[in-house]
Motif scaffolding. Structure first.
Motif, PDB file in Angstrom:
ATOM      1  N   ALA A 112      -2.097  -2.347  20.702  1.00 39.03           N
ATOM      2  CA  ALA A 112      -3.335  -1.859  20.066  1.00 39.03           C
ATOM      3  C   ALA A 112      -3.136  -1.504  18.602  1.00 39.03           C
ATOM      4  O   ALA A 112      -4.075  -1.572  17.804  1.00 39.03           O
ATOM      5  CB  ALA A 112      -3.862  -0.643  20.829  1.00 39.03           C
ATOM      6  N   HIS A 113      -1.914  -1.112  18.234  1.00 41.26           N
ATOM      7  CA  HIS A 113      -1.655  -0.675  16.854  1.00 41.26           C
ATOM      8  C   HIS A 113      -0.373  -1.310  16.313  1.00 41.26           C
ATOM      9  O   HIS A 113       0.603  -0.621  16.012  1.00 41.26           O
ATOM     10  CB  HIS A 113      -1.562   0.857  16.794  1.00 41.26           C
ATOM     11  CG  HIS A 113      -2.815   1.540  17.207  1.00 41.26           C
ATOM     12  ND1 HIS A 113      -3.924   1.639  16.396  1.00 41.26           N
ATOM     13  CD2 HIS A 113      -3.154   2.154  18.377  1.00 41.26           C
ATOM     14  CE1 HIS A 113      -4.889   2.285  17.032  1.00 41.26           C
ATOM     15  NE2 HIS A 113      -4.445   2.601  18.240  1.00 41.26           N
ATOM     16  N   PRO A 114      -0.387  -2.643  16.191  1.00 41.59           N
ATOM     17  CA  PRO A 114       0.821  -3.312  15.678  1.00 41.59           C
ATOM     18  C   PRO A 114       1.014  -3.022  14.188  1.00 41.59           C
ATOM     19  O   PRO A 114       0.066  -2.708  13.475  1.00 41.59           O
ATOM     20  CB  PRO A 114       0.511  -4.796  15.913  1.00 41.59           C
ATOM     21  CG  PRO A 114      -0.989  -4.876  15.859  1.00 41.59           C
ATOM     22  CD  PRO A 114      -1.484  -3.581  16.453  1.00 41.59           C
ATOM     23  N   THR A 115       2.243  -3.123  13.756  1.00 32.15           N
ATOM     24  CA  THR A 115       2.538  -2.965  12.332  1.00 32.15           C
ATOM     25  C   THR A 115       1.844  -4.073  11.550  1.00 32.15           C
ATOM     26  O   THR A 115       1.910  -5.243  11.908  1.00 32.15           O
ATOM     27  CB  THR A 115       4.056  -3.027  12.090  1.00 32.15           C
ATOM     28  OG1 THR A 115       4.667  -1.930  12.764  1.00 32.15           O
ATOM     29  CG2 THR A 115       4.375  -2.956  10.599  1.00 32.15           C
ATOM     30  N   ASP A 116       1.138  -3.693  10.497  1.00 34.79           N
ATOM     31  CA  ASP A 116       0.492  -4.686   9.636  1.00 34.79           C
ATOM     32  C   ASP A 116       0.564  -4.204   8.202  1.00 34.79           C
ATOM     33  O   ASP A 116       1.310  -3.278   7.877  1.00 34.79           O
ATOM     34  CB  ASP A 116      -0.965  -4.935  10.070  1.00 34.79           C
ATOM     35  CG  ASP A 116      -1.809  -3.671  10.085  1.00 34.79           C
ATOM     36  OD1 ASP A 116      -1.455  -2.705   9.364  1.00 34.79           O
ATOM     37  OD2 ASP A 116      -2.811  -3.619  10.813  1.00 34.79           O
ATOM     38  N   GLY A 117      -0.238  -4.796   7.347  1.00 39.62           N
ATOM     39  CA  GLY A 117      -0.203  -4.441   5.930  1.00 39.62           C
ATOM     40  C   GLY A 117      -0.685  -3.039   5.643  1.00 39.62           C
ATOM     41  O   GLY A 117      -0.375  -2.459   4.597  1.00 39.62           O
ATOM     42  N   LYS A 118      -1.446  -2.448   6.577  1.00 43.97           N
ATOM     43  CA  LYS A 118      -2.015  -1.124   6.341  1.00 43.97           C
ATOM     44  C   LYS A 118      -1.032   0.001   6.676  1.00 43.97           C
ATOM     45  O   LYS A 118      -1.080   1.067   6.088  1.00 43.97           O
ATOM     46  CB  LYS A 118      -3.288  -0.948   7.169  1.00 43.97           C
ATOM     47  CG  LYS A 118      -4.439  -1.863   6.750  1.00 43.97           C
ATOM     48  CD  LYS A 118      -5.674  -1.596   7.601  1.00 43.97           C
ATOM     49  CE  LYS A 118      -6.831  -2.492   7.195  1.00 43.97           C
ATOM     50  NZ  LYS A 118      -8.034  -2.250   8.036  1.00 43.97           N
TER      51      LYS A 118
END
Length: 868
Positions: A112-118
């Motif tokens: 649900a909350h993968p590491t991304d640019g944010k």
């Protein structure tokens, strides 16, 4: 050499011994047993529970289901025999495979909350503070519902892969153990916890020594050593002061949960809040979110601010903004009297060194914990401190959220009650912990094991209707029979301890009918819980309970606080009622209510009774635990049941009315209980159809599980906390902390400027296009001149609230309309908005100016609001 302080008879007793810890010596083939025993994951895995029980069933019961003790006490010869038992080894391998699979399983949080640019999820960590954690009866450091919720919160965070560490205190004597004297009066006794015989491990530093922290108290510094409890994929850190090197008073800090006087209470809360933050740092954790489960840990904000001021060179205002942005506060108390408050003299005595570190005067610090900061006589409220220093706050049910907004509204003077920044996240339960083995097996067979991993998935629970009526009823009857056996055995031990006649002890084998409609009532014996309500008309109750064709029986459990004489009197009255020959054997009181007793009750009764005085039940979770086992709720519409009841999945006592006359309320609601028992519950239970099955009752059981289980669980609750609070808190804190806390400094400076110039702002004039009466659907325009200088227009939001006006000039559910900046008129700014008349009746509007922020704790900052 080590000295032991033994306070049993208020004397110092010294024994000499060489300090060491002895660990179980297991055959190599059995080594997985110790790994599983040291992680409380086994608590909610029925295969693992049965594995430990299988090793020595009598010993398992004797040591109260503690696998660490089991492995240390079982005979070595027995261990060697088990190592050669292919059946046992196969069982162990299956359980261990479950454990290793669980520890490596992909989780909800990761997907649900993968590491991304944010953001980088690797930086995210929640520290969850609570004064008590109820994880299992073998680790008795809990008193009741608050602790059980904390334990379930921790379990689900691990299940879901949410990076979270719990912080609490490790009590030498926990909460008191209850027993009754021959007259039925509650007595209390303390039983020592031996931490090396529990699922607690010393947290050691690189030097191999146990990590310790210290706090400052008026009597001197107190050191605390840190212990760890593994809870599935989650972890719990516990502080313990009962060791050599601390003073007698210092050692007492972690003796008892909710014990001692008011000075002990403030000392424990300093240890929990301030010591807890220091413990996290000492162990190497760097949380980005801090969650206070009740106000006991509110002093953590003081320490967090002090740390930032010292290590980051921030001033108080900037550190406060960074701390508040990442704080979450959950309140559980619906009445002011239930909250911790400390008189000013006590705050000065205990907290002065801490607030002086922040550069605050006594009055400035006291203002943080007062509803009215200007009232020098007002005491210091821990929830008020938590609310003022938390960006996120919630009650624990929808009704409790509304009650909390009303109770704490004065912290935000001038703000509409509906907009007070306290929302609600309704409590839940860790279903895997509370479900019976039989019901879990049925779910596995007809729903699939996915219910364990996705309990909040509504679609899954629709399959409950596919479970054959005969199977669900046989499972339920077995659990009721097991409950009756447990109660009889427990009652015999209670009676023997009280010293009653042998005839009465023998008669305990005949109490309760394993086939009769069985009601459970188990909770704290606080007066608002109204344990005596069912007995208001004792003669009518006797008739209901003693009907030969439809008998009813009651099992009661619960503790009164040691200083609650009224609660103790209620227990005594109940015991005397249970001795009445006309009803003897139909009512049983189980002493020393704990997690083990709770499991038997919520799994084995037919009906779960709850009749608090509305609206004093913040949430309650015992009824949720009953529901996952097919037990039907019979409750006042208070707490969670306001949301859970749908008309078909249980029974409501009353319709959610509020009463000013408590005696009248008791009369009305006790009669409602009797009427429902006579006219609905008993007839439905005893109406047997084909195959001797109560088809109507079973349908209600299925309706209850289908509607309650997917909503009132801690997976859904943790998802709410994560999506609504934790992620937002982490993101805001990360933003404020970047570039040497540049964002925190900027926000603090901006707020300081707003406060400095706020009195210069005003709504100069208003005008509208309303001509007499409006028709539904008519549109009208409002124009306002707003004086802001030197505040900039982009720093405020101007709003028009439109809604019903009551007889006192207040607004009922107003609609907020943002006004648009249209230009200037001299030094003033022109704002306009068009509003459609969307309701009939006595309506009106009012204008206001607020700070412009998407963060409610900034937008509704106390004192920054202008009305016209």
């Amino acid at each position: 050499m080590v000295d032991i302080f033994n306070e049993a008879d208020e004397r110092l007793k010294v024994k000499s011994y060489r300090d060491c810890t002895v660990t179980p010596d297991l055959p190599e083939k059995l080594s997985p047993l110790l790994e599983m025993a040291r992680n409380l994951w086994w608590v909610w895995n029925s295969q693992a529970v049965e594995l430990f029980r299988r090793m020595d069933r009598d010993l398992w019961e004797k040591i109260y289901h503690n696998p660490i003790k089991l492995l240390g006490m079982i005979e070595q010869e027995k261990l060697r025999t088990l190592a050669d038992d292919n059946s046992f080894i196969s069982h162990m391998e299956r359980a261990y495979a479950d454990y290793t699979r669980y520890m490596k399983l992909d989780t909800w949080f990761k997907s649900a909350h993968p590491t991304d640019g944010k953001w980088a999820s690797s930086d995210f960590l929640v520290a969850y503070f609570s004064a008590e954690f109820g994880l299992h009866e073998s680790l008795p450091i809990y008193a009741g519902g608050l602790g059980i919720l904390s334990g379930d919160h921790l379990k689900s965070s691990g299940d879901m892969g949410i990076p979270l560490v719990g912080v609490g205190l490790l009590y030498r004597y926990g909460y008191f153990h209850q027993y009754l004297n021959i007259d039925g009066w509650q007595q209390e006794e303390s039983v020592e916890n031996h931490f090396t015989k529990m699922a607690t491990e010393r947290v050691r530093g690189a030097d191999g020594k146990q990590i310790k922290i210290s706090i400052e108290l008026p009597s001197g510094d107190v050191r605390a050593q840190i212990w760890r409890v593994k809870v599935g994929r989650a972890e719990l850190l516990l502080l313990d002061t009962d060791f050599e090197g601390n003073s007698v008073e210092g050692r007492k800090l972690t003796y008892e949960l909710y014990g001692g006087d008011i000075e002990m209470r403030i000392s424990q809360e300093i240890l929990l809040g301030i010591g807890g933050v220091r413990a996290l740092e000492a162990v190497g954790y760097k949380p980005t979110v801090y969650h206070m489960n009740e106000g006991h840990a509110a002093f953590l904000s003081v320490e967090r601010i002090a740390m930032m001021m010292k290590s980051r060179g921030l001033d108080f205002a900037a550190a406060r903004e960074a701390v508040a942005a990442s704080n979450v506060f959950t309140t559980h108390t619906p009445v002011p009297a239930g909250n911790d408050v400390f008189i000013p003299e006590l705050i000065e005595k205990y907290i002065k060194p801490y607030y002086e570190t922040l550069g605050l005067s006594k009055e400035n610090f006291m203002a943080l914990g007062r509803l009215d900061p200007s009232d020098a006589k007002e005491s210091f409220s821990m929830p008020a401190l938590a609310l003022r220093l938390s960006a996120f706050a919630n009650g624990v049910s929808r009704l409790h959220g509304a009650v909390s907004r009303k109770m704490w509204q004065s912290i935000w003077p001038g703000l509409n009650r509906a907009e007070v920044p306290i929302t609600h996240i309704t409590n839940g339960i860790h279903a895997n912990t509370w479900i019976s083995y039989e019901m879990a097996s049925l779910f596995d067979r007809y729903i699939g094991s996915v219910w364990k991993d996705e309990p909040a998935n509504m679609k899954i629970w629709e399959s409950v209707s596919e479970i054959p009526d005969a199977e669900i009823w046989r499972s339920h009857e077995r659990r009721r029979e097991r409950l009756v056996e447990f109660v009889r055995a427990r009652l015999k031990k209670q009676l023997e301890r009280r010293g009653v006649s042998q005839r009465e002890v023998i008669a305990a084998d005949e109490v309760l009918d394993p086939e009769a409609l069985t009601i459970g009532f188990a909770r704290r014996f606080a007066t608002y819980k109204r344990a005596a309500l069912l007995f208001k008309d004792i003669e009518r109750l006797k008739k209901i309970f003693n009907r030969k064709d439809m008998p009813v029986q009651l099992i009661v459990a619960g503790k009164a606080h040691p200083r609650d004489a009224q609660g103790k009197e209620l227990i005594k009255q109940l015991i005397h009622i249970a001795r009445d020959p006309d009803i003897r054997g139909r009512i049983v009181f189980i002493e020393d209510y704990d997690l083990n007793v709770a499991h038997y009750l919520v799994q084995g009764v037919d009906v779960w009774l709850n009749n608090p005085r509305r609206p004093l039940e913040a949430s309650g979770t015992s009824g949720m635990k009953a529901a996952v086992n097919g037990v039907l709720n019979f409750s006042i519409l208070d707490g969670w049941w306001c949301e859970g009841f749908d008309g078909n999945n249980g029974w409501a006592i009353g319709r959610g009315e509020d009463y000013e006359d408590a005696e009248a309320q008791d009369d009305v609601e006790s009669k409602a209980i009797y009427d429902l028992l006579e006219q609905e519950l008993a007839p439905l239970f005893y109406n047997r159809g084909h195959g001797g099955l109560p088809r109507g009752w079973i349908k209600k059981m299925k309706d209850s599980m289908q509607t309650i289980c997917p909503v009132f669980n801690t997976n859904r609750m943790l998802k709410d906390y994560t999506d609504k609070f934790y992620i937002n808190a982490h993101m805001d804190y990360t933003h404020l902390a970047a570039e040497g806390f540049r964002g925190a400094k900027s926000r603090a400076a901006w707020l300081a400027s707003m406060r400095r110039h706020w009195k210069e702002a005003s709504i100069v004039s208003t005008e509208d296009t309303i001509n007499g009466e409006l028709n539904i659907g008519d549109e009208f325009e409002i124009k306002a001149l707003v004086r802001l200088s030197p505040i900039k227009p982009e720093d405020v939001r101007v709003e028009a609230l439109w809604g019903y006006v009551d007889s006192r000039g207040g607004f009922d559910a107003p609609k907020v309309n943002a006004m648009t900046l249209e230009g200037k008129s001299g030094d003033d700014f022109v704002y306009k908005v068009k509003i459609r008349a969307d309701r009939i009746g006595h309506c009106g509007y009012v204008l206001r100016v607020l700070p412009n922020s998407d963060r409610p704790h900034i937008r509704y900052a106390p004192g920054l609001i202008i009305w016209k």
